[in-house]
Design a protein around this motif. Structure first.
Motif, PDB file in Angstrom:
ATOM      1  N   MET A  14       0.669  -1.069   0.191  1.00 38.45           N
ATOM      2  CA  MET A  14      -0.221   0.207  -0.080  1.00 38.45           C
ATOM      3  C   MET A  14       0.588   1.302   0.218  1.00 38.45           C
ATOM      4  O   MET A  14       1.963   1.399   0.969  1.00 38.45           O
ATOM      5  N   ALA A  15       0.647   2.136  -1.300  1.00 40.13           N
ATOM      6  CA  ALA A  15       2.006   3.306  -1.321  1.00 40.13           C
ATOM      7  C   ALA A  15       1.350   4.716  -0.821  1.00 40.13           C
ATOM      8  O   ALA A  15       1.127   5.619  -1.463  1.00 40.13           O
ATOM      9  N   LEU A  16      -0.628   4.609  -0.243  1.00 44.09           N
ATOM     10  CA  LEU A  16      -0.770   5.765  -0.391  1.00 44.09           C
ATOM     11  C   LEU A  16       0.406   6.484   1.247  1.00 44.09           C
ATOM     12  O   LEU A  16      -0.144   6.932   2.504  1.00 44.09           O
ATOM     13  N   ALA A  17       1.760   6.854   0.633  1.00 42.82           N
ATOM     14  CA  ALA A  17       2.416   7.201   1.356  1.00 42.82           C
ATOM     15  C   ALA A  17       2.612   9.043   2.025  1.00 42.82           C
ATOM     16  O   ALA A  17       2.744   8.759   3.419  1.00 42.82           O
ATOM     17  N   ASP A  18       1.561   9.844   1.017  1.00 37.92           N
ATOM     18  CA  ASP A  18       1.738  11.529   1.625  1.00 37.92           C
ATOM     19  C   ASP A  18       0.599  11.715   0.756  1.00 37.92           C
ATOM     20  O   ASP A  18      -0.050  11.954   0.104  1.00 37.92           O
ATOM     21  N   THR A  19      -0.561  12.059   1.961  1.00 40.73           N
ATOM     22  CA  THR A  19      -1.880  12.333   1.552  1.00 40.73           C
ATOM     23  C   THR A  19      -2.142  13.790   1.366  1.00 40.73           C
ATOM     24  O   THR A  19      -1.208  14.463   2.950  1.00 40.73           O
ATOM     25  N   ALA A  20      -3.164  14.190   1.237  1.00 43.89           N
ATOM     26  CA  ALA A  20      -3.093  15.593   1.076  1.00 43.89           C
ATOM     27  C   ALA A  20      -4.094  16.290   2.071  1.00 43.89           C
ATOM     28  O   ALA A  20      -5.020  15.997   2.692  1.00 43.89           O
ATOM     29  N   PRO A  21      -2.487  17.363   2.368  1.00 40.74           N
ATOM     30  CA  PRO A  21      -3.559  17.372   4.097  1.00 40.74           C
ATOM     31  C   PRO A  21      -5.721  18.163   3.519  1.00 40.74           C
ATOM     32  O   PRO A  21      -5.798  18.615   4.442  1.00 40.74           O
ATOM     33  N   ALA A  22      -5.264  19.136   2.411  1.00 44.85           N
ATOM     34  CA  ALA A  22      -6.890  19.644   2.366  1.00 44.85           C
ATOM     35  C   ALA A  22      -8.055  18.466   2.208  1.00 44.85           C
ATOM     36  O   ALA A  22      -8.654  19.159   2.249  1.00 44.85           O
ATOM     37  N   ILE A  23      -7.331  17.304   1.799  1.00 43.32           N
ATOM     38  CA  ILE A  23      -8.651  16.181   1.469  1.00 43.32           C
ATOM     39  C   ILE A  23      -8.876  16.300   3.210  1.00 43.32           C
ATOM     40  O   ILE A  23     -10.126  16.033   3.877  1.00 43.32           O
ATOM     41  N   THR A  24      -7.410  16.135   4.105  1.00 42.39           N
ATOM     42  CA  THR A  24      -7.316  15.504   5.264  1.00 42.39           C
ATOM     43  C   THR A  24      -8.366  15.934   6.159  1.00 42.39           C
ATOM     44  O   THR A  24      -8.937  15.981   7.575  1.00 42.39           O
ATOM     45  N   ALA A  25      -8.009  17.370   5.576  1.00 44.24           N
ATOM     46  CA  ALA A  25      -8.354  18.631   6.788  1.00 44.24           C
ATOM     47  C   ALA A  25     -10.294  18.605   6.683  1.00 44.24           C
ATOM     48  O   ALA A  25     -11.129  18.959   7.875  1.00 44.24           O
ATOM     49  N   GLU A  26     -11.195  17.859   5.640  1.00 35.80           N
ATOM     50  CA  GLU A  26     -11.997  18.038   5.825  1.00 35.80           C
ATOM     51  C   GLU A  26     -13.089  16.653   6.075  1.00 35.80           C
ATOM     52  O   GLU A  26     -14.001  15.902   6.572  1.00 35.80           O
ATOM     53  N   ARG A  27     -12.266  15.638   6.899  1.00 40.16           N
ATOM     54  CA  ARG A  27     -12.955  14.092   7.664  1.00 40.16           C
ATOM     55  C   ARG A  27     -12.729  14.708   8.941  1.00 40.16           C
ATOM     56  O   ARG A  27     -12.698  15.944   9.367  1.00 40.16           O
ATOM     57  N   GLN A  28     -14.031  13.433   8.814  1.00 44.17           N
ATOM     58  CA  GLN A  28     -14.962  13.778  10.472  1.00 44.17           C
ATOM     59  C   GLN A  28     -14.196  12.881  11.649  1.00 44.17           C
ATOM     60  O   GLN A  28     -14.663  13.562  12.614  1.00 44.17           O
ATOM     61  N   SER A  29     -13.812  11.773  11.256  1.00 42.44           N
ATOM     62  CA  SER A  29     -13.593  11.348  12.356  1.00 42.44           C
ATOM     63  C   SER A  29     -11.694  10.260  12.410  1.00 42.44           C
ATOM     64  O   SER A  29     -11.866  10.807  10.760  1.00 42.44           O
TER      65      SER A  29
ATOM     66  N   GLU B 223      -1.896  10.475  -6.148  1.00 44.00           N
ATOM     67  CA  GLU B 223      -2.696  10.956  -7.014  1.00 44.00           C
ATOM     68  C   GLU B 223      -4.244  10.381  -7.831  1.00 44.00           C
ATOM     69  O   GLU B 223      -4.896  10.217  -8.440  1.00 44.00           O
ATOM     70  N   ASN B 224      -4.433   9.094  -7.097  1.00 40.57           N
ATOM     71  CA  ASN B 224      -5.611   9.029  -7.203  1.00 40.57           C
ATOM     72  C   ASN B 224      -6.707   9.030  -7.015  1.00 40.57           C
ATOM     73  O   ASN B 224      -7.450   8.208  -5.771  1.00 40.57           O
ATOM     74  N   PRO B 225      -7.570  10.033  -7.681  1.00 33.07           N
ATOM     75  CA  PRO B 225      -9.089  10.372  -6.339  1.00 33.07           C
ATOM     76  C   PRO B 225     -10.118   8.861  -6.443  1.00 33.07           C
ATOM     77  O   PRO B 225     -10.418   9.180  -5.266  1.00 33.07           O
ATOM     78  N   HIS B 226      -9.446   8.033  -7.021  1.00 31.70           N
ATOM     79  CA  HIS B 226     -10.591   6.764  -7.104  1.00 31.70           C
ATOM     80  C   HIS B 226     -10.660   5.457  -5.419  1.00 31.70           C
ATOM     81  O   HIS B 226     -11.205   4.907  -5.255  1.00 31.70           O
ATOM     82  N   THR B 227      -9.876   5.789  -4.936  1.00 30.01           N
ATOM     83  CA  THR B 227      -8.986   5.676  -3.840  1.00 30.01           C
ATOM     84  C   THR B 227      -8.833   6.364  -2.576  1.00 30.01           C
ATOM     85  O   THR B 227      -9.582   6.447  -1.638  1.00 30.01           O
TER      86      THR B 227
END
Length: 381
Positions: free
Chosen positions: A1-16, A369-373
């Motif tokens: 699994m290579a989701l190594a560098d996750t965008a802060p902009a996306i995680t900033a929206e998470r609720q859980s 960079e894969n928006p589908h995952t």
């Protein structure tokens, strides 16, 4: 699994701040394996290793084999979108093309060529290659898990820290692979024998020194991260990282660990896949509506839940077909030299292919960079 560098902009929206619950995340991502593997490895008597292997083989049908199947389900579901979407990253397209089309052709071609010329040595090396890629995939998944958990908690690692963690992952697996090759002279998989690669002693000691230094640097890195982020420390990610790397080093003294690691690795993988798939189903129109025919009987079963259960069922069936039913039927109906290759040649071929190919499709699928995952891993819920 290579989701190594996750965008802060996306995680900033998470609720859980957990995939399912803090306790379940801890147990499945790595904490459970760090507790159970040492206990099982040292508590199981040597004369019960055969029974343990049988139990882990049975568990594989409900844990390990579905985890392979789920990767195929998600990868080939997203393949057309990645290849056709105009704004998709060119590098991601190339990864998908390699993983989805080119690499399976190469793997199948190499296995077919070895069979055509009757080269058992090449087939034996394929087992070693499978072990190499499987272990490499496991440790890279551990690195991905700590990065994902840190992104979820918004306590990101710096570039230098990430490099230390990643290099240590590779070095730990290099040492485990070298140890396994020095301690295992020759074994067989479904009747096809494979010989270990002779690892020179200086190379082994070089790995031991490198892992000792890199592990010390990792400890310092993690302590610095805890000091900087306090309560936001990705504990579950750290457990996942340690669980993915260091149990491999017990293979030389406790070979039974090799039968236990895949089950815990699969649990670690499944909790991520299940979260992604649940969010995929919840994002579809009418997800919260009840299934009509069940609702008539007073059963409140939502459409997203029904589709997710179908995903789980399909994974179980695909795993059963790929690892057992198709190869067994092929072995029964396809003529080949059983005196040369034994009665389980197709089991051998299918297991080798799936394990190696799984590495490539996961390496393509779980990218930042894969928006589908990424989109569904961190979707609001």
């Amino acid at each position: 699994m290579a989701l190594a560098d996750t965008a802060p902009a996306i995680t900033a929206e998470r609720q859980s701040r957990s995939f399912f619950s803090p306790t379940l995340d801890f147990l499945c991502l790595g904490g459970g394996s760090l507790v159970m593997i040492p206990i099982l490895a040292f508590a199981i008597p040597d004369d019960l290793n055969g029974e343990t292997l049988l139990l882990t083989a049975l568990l594989a049908n409900v844990i390990n084999h579905p985890h392979f199947a789920h990767s195929y389900q998600i990868f080939y579901r997203t393949y057309p979108q990645v290849m056709r979407q105009p704004d998709m990253s060119p590098s991601l397209r190339l990864r998908y093309l390699w993983a989805g089309v080119i690499s399976p052709v190469i793997i199948l071609g190499a296995l077919a060529a070895a069979l055509f010329v009757g080269d058992q040595q090449t087939l034996g090396l394929a087992v070693n290659a499978m072990g190499f890629f499987v272990g490499w995939h496991y440790v890279k998944q551990g690195y991905g898990m700590i990065m994902v958990d840190a992104a979820r908690l918004r306590c990101f690692f710096g570039e230098r820290q990430k490099k230390i963690l990643l290099v240590n992952s590779y070095l730990c697996w290099g040492l485990a692979w070298a140890l396994a090759n020095r301690t295992v002279a020759e074994r067989d998989l479904w009747g096809i024998s494979y010989a270990a690669i002779d690892v020179p002693l200086p190379v082994l000691w070089g790995f031991i020194l490198a892992v000792s230094v890199s592990s010390l640097l990792v400890l310092v890195t993690l302590l610095q991260h805890v000091k900087a982020h306090g309560g936001a420390t990705p504990i579950n990610g750290i457990m996942a990282y340690v669980a993915a790397l260091y149990p491999w080093l017990l293979l030389g003294s406790e070979p039974i660990v090799g039968a236990l690691i895949p089950a815990f690795h699969s649990l670690q993988y499944l909790i991520i896949v299940w979260r992604v798939q649940l969010n995929v189903e919840r994002a579809k129109p009418g997800a919260s509506e009840h299934v009509d025919w069940m609702h008539r009987f007073g059963i409140g079963f939502r459409r997203d839940t029904a589709r997710f259960v179908g995903f789980l069922g399909n994974g179980f069936v695909i795993g059963l077909l790929g690892f057992w039913l198709i190869p067994l039927l092929a072995g029964f109906y396809v003529a080949y030299d059983r005196a040369e290759y034994g009665p389980n040649l197709f089991l051998f071929l299918f297991w080798i292919f799936i394990n190696i190919h799984h590495y490539f499709i996961d390496n393509a699928m779980w990218r930042k960079e894969n928006p589908h995952t990424l989109k569904y891993l961190f979707a609001k819920r």
